[in-house]
Write a protein that holds these residues in place. Structure first.
Motif, PDB file in Angstrom:
ATOM      1  N   LEU A  26       0.835  -1.210   0.000  1.00  9.66           N
ATOM      2  CA  LEU A  26       0.000   0.000   0.000  1.00  9.66           C
ATOM      3  C   LEU A  26       0.867   1.256   0.000  1.00  9.66           C
ATOM      4  O   LEU A  26       0.634   2.174  -0.794  1.00  9.66           O
ATOM      5  N   THR A  67       2.442   1.702  -3.473  1.00  5.68           N
ATOM      6  CA  THR A  67       1.509   2.169  -4.512  1.00  5.68           C
ATOM      7  C   THR A  67       1.173   3.641  -4.297  1.00  5.68           C
ATOM      8  O   THR A  67       1.087   4.407  -5.255  1.00  5.68           O
ATOM      9  N   GLN A  68       1.019   4.048  -3.048  1.00 10.71           N
ATOM     10  CA  GLN A  68       0.728   5.460  -2.770  1.00 10.71           C
ATOM     11  C   GLN A  68       1.913   6.354  -3.114  1.00 10.71           C
ATOM     12  O   GLN A  68       1.731   7.473  -3.603  1.00 10.71           O
ATOM     13  N   LYS A 121      -6.001  11.370  -1.968  1.00  7.83           N
ATOM     14  CA  LYS A 121      -6.810  10.186  -2.199  1.00  7.83           C
ATOM     15  C   LYS A 121      -8.270  10.568  -1.985  1.00  7.83           C
ATOM     16  O   LYS A 121      -8.590  11.534  -1.296  1.00  7.83           O
ATOM     17  N   TYR A 142     -15.089  11.525  -4.775  1.00  5.61           N
ATOM     18  CA  TYR A 142     -14.146  11.194  -5.841  1.00  5.61           C
ATOM     19  C   TYR A 142     -13.889  12.419  -6.699  1.00  5.61           C
ATOM     20  O   TYR A 142     -14.722  13.316  -6.784  1.00  5.61           O
ATOM     21  N   ASP A 144      -4.519   6.370 -10.283  1.00  2.21           N
ATOM     22  CA  ASP A 144      -5.084   5.708  -9.115  1.00  2.21           C
ATOM     23  C   ASP A 144      -4.629   4.263  -9.194  1.00  2.21           C
ATOM     24  O   ASP A 144      -4.758   3.633 -10.248  1.00  2.21           O
ATOM     25  N   ASP A 159      -5.174   0.782  -7.113  1.00  5.06           N
ATOM     26  CA  ASP A 159      -5.895   0.100  -6.039  1.00  5.06           C
ATOM     27  C   ASP A 159      -5.422  -1.337  -5.922  1.00  5.06           C
ATOM     28  O   ASP A 159      -5.260  -2.034  -6.932  1.00  5.06           O
ATOM     29  N   LEU A 217      -6.458  -4.807  -5.406  1.00  7.10           N
ATOM     30  CA  LEU A 217      -7.724  -5.521  -5.553  1.00  7.10           C
ATOM     31  C   LEU A 217      -7.694  -6.853  -4.809  1.00  7.10           C
ATOM     32  O   LEU A 217      -8.578  -7.144  -4.013  1.00  7.10           O
ATOM     33  N   HIS A 237     -10.494  -5.633  -2.323  1.00  3.22           N
ATOM     34  CA  HIS A 237     -11.020  -4.274  -2.393  1.00  3.22           C
ATOM     35  C   HIS A 237     -12.538  -4.353  -2.231  1.00  3.22           C
ATOM     36  O   HIS A 237     -13.204  -5.086  -2.962  1.00  3.22           O
TER      37      HIS A 237
END
Length: 148
Positions: free
Chosen positions: A69, A72-73, A84, A90, A96, A98, A100, A116
């Motif tokens: 996480l 990815t961020q 985010k 949104y 983006d 995510d 999953l 997710h």
């Protein structure tokens, strides 16, 4: 561990945004072993003039979920994503990423939920994911992604 990521962008050079994200994922998270086609989709959960380009990829990664996480961020920030989505608000975004699925792990923490929680409600996630992993079983629902 086989990790499935969802990718989306609706600003700038969308195709380039996805390719750069995949390259960084491959360099820092693990080998990208599958990448779906790029899908043009309408915004979900908000209004925008900009359509999205979405994809899914499979990555062989040794990173534990929370490190994944964070990575990815970090990639999102490097590609220009400043905030985010919070509380269902949104907005347009350059990228983006995510998480999953993470193998058959089921994880519920304040920072991260795997699988997710909204993936099966989103065609823009499920179509590319089912393209590259139709036989993978959703660990909570017990159904193949191709069926969902």
């Amino acid at each position: 561990m086989k990790v499935y990521l969802g990718l989306g962008t609706n600003l700038g050079d969308k195709e380039s945004n996805l390719h750069v994200a995949v390259r960084k994922i491959n360099e820092r998270i693990g080998e990208v072993t599958a990448l779906s086609a790029f899908y043009v989709t309408a915004p979900w959960g908000f209004s925008s003039e900009n359509s999205f380009l979405n994809a899914a990829c499979c990555v062989e990664s040794e990173l534990p979920p929370l490190d994944l996480l964070r990575e990815t961020q970090a990639i999102e920030r490097e590609l220009g994503r400043m905030k985010k989505s919070v509380g269902g608000n949104y907005s347009d975004r350059l990228i983006d990423i995510d998480i999953l699925l993470y193998g058959d792990l089921i994880l519920h923490t304040p920072e991260l939920e795997i699988p997710h929680p909204l993936m099966t409600e989103r065609r823009f996630v499920m179509d590319p994911l089912a393209e590259i992993a139709p036989g993978v079983v959703h660990p909570v629902l017990g159904k193949r992604l191709g069926e969902l």
